[in-house]
Design a protein around this motif. Structure first.
Motif, PDB file in Angstrom:
ATOM      1  N   LYS A   1     -27.458  -6.810 -57.703  1.00 49.04           N
ATOM      2  CA  LYS A   1     -28.484  -7.702 -57.158  1.00 49.04           C
ATOM      3  C   LYS A   1     -27.957  -8.629 -56.066  1.00 49.04           C
ATOM      4  N   ILE A   2     -26.693  -9.077 -56.211  1.00 50.78           N
ATOM      5  CA  ILE A   2     -26.177  -9.985 -55.172  1.00 50.78           C
ATOM      6  C   ILE A   2     -26.051  -9.266 -53.820  1.00 50.78           C
ATOM      7  N   LEU A   3     -25.890  -7.951 -53.860  1.00 52.64           N
ATOM      8  CA  LEU A   3     -25.615  -7.221 -52.616  1.00 52.64           C
ATOM      9  C   LEU A   3     -26.788  -7.258 -51.639  1.00 52.64           C
ATOM     10  N   THR A   4     -28.014  -7.400 -52.163  1.00 47.12           N
ATOM     11  CA  THR A   4     -29.177  -7.483 -51.262  1.00 47.12           C
ATOM     12  C   THR A   4     -29.392  -8.914 -50.772  1.00 47.12           C
ATOM     13  N   ILE A   5     -28.519  -9.829 -51.217  1.00 43.11           N
ATOM     14  CA  ILE A   5     -28.696 -11.244 -50.849  1.00 43.11           C
ATOM     15  C   ILE A   5     -27.598 -11.714 -49.891  1.00 43.11           C
ATOM     16  N   TYR A   6     -26.314 -11.509 -50.284  1.00 41.75           N
ATOM     17  CA  TYR A   6     -25.293 -12.129 -49.416  1.00 41.75           C
ATOM     18  C   TYR A   6     -24.987 -11.283 -48.172  1.00 41.75           C
ATOM     19  N   GLU A   7     -24.362 -11.929 -47.203  1.00 42.17           N
ATOM     20  CA  GLU A   7     -24.185 -11.400 -45.826  1.00 42.17           C
ATOM     21  C   GLU A   7     -25.534 -11.052 -45.190  1.00 42.17           C
ATOM     22  N   GLY A   8     -26.546 -11.842 -45.524  1.00 41.99           N
ATOM     23  CA  GLY A   8     -27.884 -11.643 -44.953  1.00 41.99           C
ATOM     24  C   GLY A   8     -28.753 -10.829 -45.881  1.00 41.99           C
ATOM     25  N   THR A   9     -29.864 -11.439 -46.323  1.00 47.13           N
ATOM     26  CA  THR A   9     -30.778 -10.730 -47.237  1.00 47.13           C
ATOM     27  C   THR A   9     -31.342  -9.480 -46.543  1.00 47.13           C
ATOM     28  N   THR A  10     -32.012  -8.662 -47.328  1.00 44.39           N
ATOM     29  CA  THR A  10     -32.593  -7.437 -46.768  1.00 44.39           C
ATOM     30  C   THR A  10     -33.554  -7.770 -45.625  1.00 44.39           C
ATOM     31  N   ALA A  11     -34.317  -8.859 -45.776  1.00 41.69           N
ATOM     32  CA  ALA A  11     -35.251  -9.241 -44.700  1.00 41.69           C
ATOM     33  C   ALA A  11     -34.502  -9.624 -43.429  1.00 41.69           C
ATOM     34  N   ILE A  12     -33.312 -10.225 -43.574  1.00 40.83           N
ATOM     35  CA  ILE A  12     -32.539 -10.600 -42.381  1.00 40.83           C
ATOM     36  C   ILE A  12     -31.993  -9.334 -41.699  1.00 40.83           C
ATOM     37  N   GLN A  13     -31.588  -8.343 -42.499  1.00 45.84           N
ATOM     38  CA  GLN A  13     -31.175  -7.053 -41.904  1.00 45.84           C
ATOM     39  C   GLN A  13     -32.355  -6.431 -41.158  1.00 45.84           C
ATOM     40  N   ALA A  14     -33.541  -6.545 -41.773  1.00 47.79           N
ATOM     41  CA  ALA A  14     -34.736  -5.950 -41.162  1.00 47.79           C
ATOM     42  C   ALA A  14     -35.107  -6.679 -39.869  1.00 47.79           C
ATOM     43  N   ASN A  15     -34.919  -7.999 -39.847  1.00 51.30           N
ATOM     44  CA  ASN A  15     -35.166  -8.752 -38.604  1.00 51.30           C
ATOM     45  C   ASN A  15     -34.241  -8.246 -37.488  1.00 51.30           C
ATOM     46  N   ASP A  16     -32.974  -7.994 -37.859  1.00 43.76           N
ATOM     47  CA  ASP A  16     -31.994  -7.482 -36.903  1.00 43.76           C
ATOM     48  C   ASP A  16     -32.429  -6.093 -36.399  1.00 43.76           C
TER      49      ASP A  16
HETATM   50  C1  LIG Z   1     -22.397 -15.176 -55.149  1.00 42.95           C
HETATM   51  C2  LIG Z   1     -22.605 -15.584 -53.720  1.00 42.95           C
HETATM   52  C3  LIG Z   1     -21.538 -15.561 -52.843  1.00 42.95           C
HETATM   53  C4  LIG Z   1     -21.691 -15.965 -51.531  1.00 42.95           C
HETATM   54  N1  LIG Z   1     -20.599 -15.954 -50.692  1.00 42.95           N
HETATM   55  C5  LIG Z   1     -20.726 -16.478 -49.443  1.00 42.95           C
HETATM   56  C6  LIG Z   1     -19.573 -16.598 -48.586  1.00 42.95           C
HETATM   57  O1  LIG Z   1     -18.467 -16.232 -48.973  1.00 42.95           O
HETATM   58  N2  LIG Z   1     -19.731 -17.111 -47.339  1.00 42.95           N
HETATM   59  C7  LIG Z   1     -20.962 -17.521 -46.889  1.00 42.95           C
HETATM   60  O2  LIG Z   1     -21.057 -17.972 -45.754  1.00 42.95           O
HETATM   61  N3  LIG Z   1     -22.067 -17.410 -47.690  1.00 42.95           N
HETATM   62  C8  LIG Z   1     -21.969 -16.907 -48.940  1.00 42.95           C
HETATM   63  N4  LIG Z   1     -23.087 -16.820 -49.747  1.00 42.95           N
HETATM   64  C9  LIG Z   1     -24.364 -17.276 -49.202  1.00 42.95           C
HETATM   65  C10 LIG Z   1     -25.260 -16.097 -48.869  1.00 42.95           C
HETATM   66  O3  LIG Z   1     -24.803 -15.467 -47.688  1.00 42.95           O
HETATM   67  C11 LIG Z   1     -26.701 -16.613 -48.747  1.00 42.95           C
HETATM   68  O4  LIG Z   1     -27.107 -17.028 -50.046  1.00 42.95           O
HETATM   69  C12 LIG Z   1     -27.632 -15.535 -48.224  1.00 42.95           C
HETATM   70  O5  LIG Z   1     -27.348 -15.229 -46.872  1.00 42.95           O
HETATM   71  C13 LIG Z   1     -29.103 -15.963 -48.326  1.00 42.95           C
HETATM   72  O6  LIG Z   1     -29.314 -17.184 -47.713  1.00 42.95           O
HETATM   73  P1  LIG Z   1     -30.018 -18.368 -48.534  1.00 42.95           P
HETATM   74  O7  LIG Z   1     -29.417 -18.439 -49.899  1.00 42.95           O
HETATM   75  O8  LIG Z   1     -29.973 -19.567 -47.667  1.00 42.95           O
HETATM   76  O9  LIG Z   1     -31.501 -17.862 -48.734  1.00 42.95           O
HETATM   77  P2  LIG Z   1     -32.735 -18.178 -47.797  1.00 42.95           P
HETATM   78  O10 LIG Z   1     -32.356 -17.983 -46.356  1.00 42.95           O
HETATM   79  O11 LIG Z   1     -33.347 -19.469 -48.192  1.00 42.95           O
HETATM   80  O12 LIG Z   1     -33.705 -16.970 -48.230  1.00 42.95           O
HETATM   81  C14 LIG Z   1     -34.649 -17.059 -49.315  1.00 42.95           C
HETATM   82  C15 LIG Z   1     -35.660 -15.938 -49.123  1.00 42.95           C
HETATM   83  O13 LIG Z   1     -36.374 -16.118 -47.905  1.00 42.95           O
HETATM   84  C16 LIG Z   1     -36.249 -14.981 -47.070  1.00 42.95           C
HETATM   85  N5  LIG Z   1     -36.126 -15.391 -45.666  1.00 42.95           N
HETATM   86  C17 LIG Z   1     -35.417 -16.432 -45.160  1.00 42.95           C
HETATM   87  N6  LIG Z   1     -35.496 -16.439 -43.827  1.00 42.95           N
HETATM   88  C18 LIG Z   1     -36.284 -15.396 -43.476  1.00 42.95           C
HETATM   89  C19 LIG Z   1     -36.750 -14.877 -42.246  1.00 42.95           C
HETATM   90  N7  LIG Z   1     -36.402 -15.444 -41.081  1.00 42.95           N
HETATM   91  N8  LIG Z   1     -37.526 -13.771 -42.248  1.00 42.95           N
HETATM   92  C20 LIG Z   1     -37.880 -13.200 -43.422  1.00 42.95           C
HETATM   93  N9  LIG Z   1     -37.476 -13.648 -44.620  1.00 42.95           N
HETATM   94  C21 LIG Z   1     -36.677 -14.729 -44.650  1.00 42.95           C
HETATM   95  C22 LIG Z   1     -34.992 -14.280 -47.544  1.00 42.95           C
HETATM   96  O14 LIG Z   1     -35.030 -12.901 -47.235  1.00 42.95           O
HETATM   97  C23 LIG Z   1     -35.023 -14.543 -49.041  1.00 42.95           C
HETATM   98  O15 LIG Z   1     -35.848 -13.598 -49.681  1.00 42.95           O
HETATM   99  C24 LIG Z   1     -22.962 -16.396 -51.058  1.00 42.95           C
HETATM  100  C25 LIG Z   1     -24.053 -16.401 -51.948  1.00 42.95           C
HETATM  101  C26 LIG Z   1     -23.887 -16.010 -53.262  1.00 42.95           C
HETATM  102  C27 LIG Z   1     -25.074 -16.062 -54.186  1.00 42.95           C
END
Ligand SMILES: Cc1cc2nc3c(=O)[nH]c(=O)nc-3n(C[C@H](O)[C@H](O)[C@H](O)COP(=O)(O)OP(=O)(O)OC[C@H]3O[C@@H](n4cnc5c(N)ncnc54)[C@H](O)[C@@H]3O)c2cc1C
Length: 332
Positions: free
Chosen positions: A169-184
């Motif tokens: 589950k974390i893989l679809t979140i960190y380094e940019g969520t799936t929506a951020i990949q889709a924006n790219d």
């Molecule tokens: C275990 C763990 C390890 C991590 N390690 C690191 C690390 O080593 N270095 C680091 O820099 N970060 C790290 N992170 C942070 C991680 O990269 C961010 O949590 C992730 O990029 C999502 O950003 P956010 O949490 O601010 O979510 P948000 O940006 O608040 O996103 C919340 C939701 O809104 C959606 N959303 C937000 N903006 C848009 C948009 N423009 N268009 C469409 N949908 C959008 C997202 O897709 C998501 O569904 C880590 C996070 C976790 C949980």
């Protein structure tokens, strides 16, 4: 080298040239995103292997075809086979997609011809959000299926398979969520060049269809037909994204993740179609028969069961934007 002091005495160093930071950041981000996509493939493979092991051992119910007079290992049941094949095909497709993207990265840096380098780099950059986004979403589907294959044993912690699902589950979140990949994918990778890179890749897919049609076997024709329908669905969406991102951004971005899923699905299915052709050749030479036969069946399964998702995604993207944004904010 330029140095910037702040009031607390900290020193910042400018790395590279001024105003090129975002560009440099994306070199690092692409590598990180690619790596996370590969993590998805790795955990999917682990979940598949564990599910196969369990399915061979767990005895439950008689086979529907009456082939055994007693309860059988669950791998005999067609629905368990369907789950295992889905897991296998998704994992192999994504692994092949990532490998081809990595080869393009190498050619993009080291090929002697500058034009070939440029084409490979464009291909690689198009593939990065797909390797990250599609492979990690795929790993959730595969690890969820692994829990399902284990039945109730999957839900409790002792088997360890629920942990794969959670870890995926974390893989679809960190380094940019799936929506951020889709924006790219929509913005930098499709709209910015008017869909040119996407269409160049579609032309390569058409070549694979021609090779399959030339082979002419029932299997090859079936894979070619599904690949063609998925490619045409992709091209319709590319035209929509290229034409409408500026004029109707909400309509395009309402379908951005479905577009990523369609594109990733097609690229992975395309690689398995190419694998089908290679496996056929190797089989004719008598090389590693069991491995090659498994490759043929897996590619056919991907075409029948997974590439068939592409036209549905196309319909959702092209016809479904209004219902995504139709509900008033206060009605949620
Ligand atoms: C275990 C763990 C390890 C991590 N390690 C690191 C690390 O080593 N270095 C680091 O820099 N970060 C790290 N992170 C942070 C991680 O990269 C961010 O949590 C992730 O990029 C999502 O950003 P956010 O949490 O601010 O979510 P948000 O940006 O608040 O996103 C919340 C939701 O809104 C959606 N959303 C937000 N903006 C848009 C948009 N423009 N268009 C469409 N949908 C959008 C997202 O897709 C998501 O569904 C880590 C996070 C976790 C949980």
């Amino acid at each position: 080298m330029l140095q910037y002091g702040d009031h607390g005495g900290g020193v910042g160093y400018l790395v590279g040239q001024e105003n090129r930071g975002l560009e440099y950041m994306f070199i690092m981000m692409n590598a990180a995103r690619f790596g996370v996509g590969v993590q998805g493939i790795a955990i999917a493979e682990r979940a598949y292997q564990k599910a196969v092991g369990f399915a061979r051992e767990r005895v439950q119910s008689r086979p529907v075809d009456g082939s055994l007079p007693r309860a059988a290992p669950i791998i005999h049941h067609p629905d368990v086979r369907r789950m295992l094949m889905t897991m296998r095909a998704l994992t192999e497709g994504c692994r092949a997609m990532a490998t081809v993207a990595a080869a393009a990265f190498d050619a993009g840096h080291h090929h002697p011809d500058a034009e070939v380098r440029r084409q490979n780099q464009a291909f690689y950059e198009f593939m990065v959000p797909l390797v990250k986004g599609y492979s990690t979403e795929m790993s959730l589907e595969v690890t969820s299926a692994a829990v399902q294959v284990h039945g109730g044993m999957g839900f409790i912690e002792e088997t360890g398979v629920a942990q794969y699902y959670r870890d995926a589950k974390i893989l679809t979140i960190y380094e940019g969520t799936t929506a951020i990949q889709a924006n790219d994918l929509v913005g930098r990778k499709t709209s910015r060049d008017g869909g040119q890179t996407a269409r160049a890749i579609a032309a390569q897919i058409e070549d694979t269809e021609a090779d399959l049609n030339n082979n002419g076997s029932a299997d090859a024709l079936a894979v070619a037909r599904r690949l063609q329908l998925a490619r045409l669905a992709f091209l319709e969406v590319v035209a929509f994204v290229a034409d409408q991102t500026r004029a109707s951004p909400n309509a395009v971005f309402a379908g951005s993740v479905p577009y990523l899923m369609l594109a990733g699905n097609l690229m992975a299915g395309w690689q398995l179609a190419r694998a089908w052709l290679v496996a056929q050749e190797q089989l004719a030479k008598g090389v590693d028969e069991a491995f090659m036969r498994a490759k043929l069946v897996t590619a056919r399964f991907y075409a029948d069961h997974l590439l068939t998702r592409a036209p549905g995604l196309r319909d959702a993207i092209l016809d479904g934007a209004d219902s995504v944004t139709g509900l008033a904010l206060e009605s949620f």
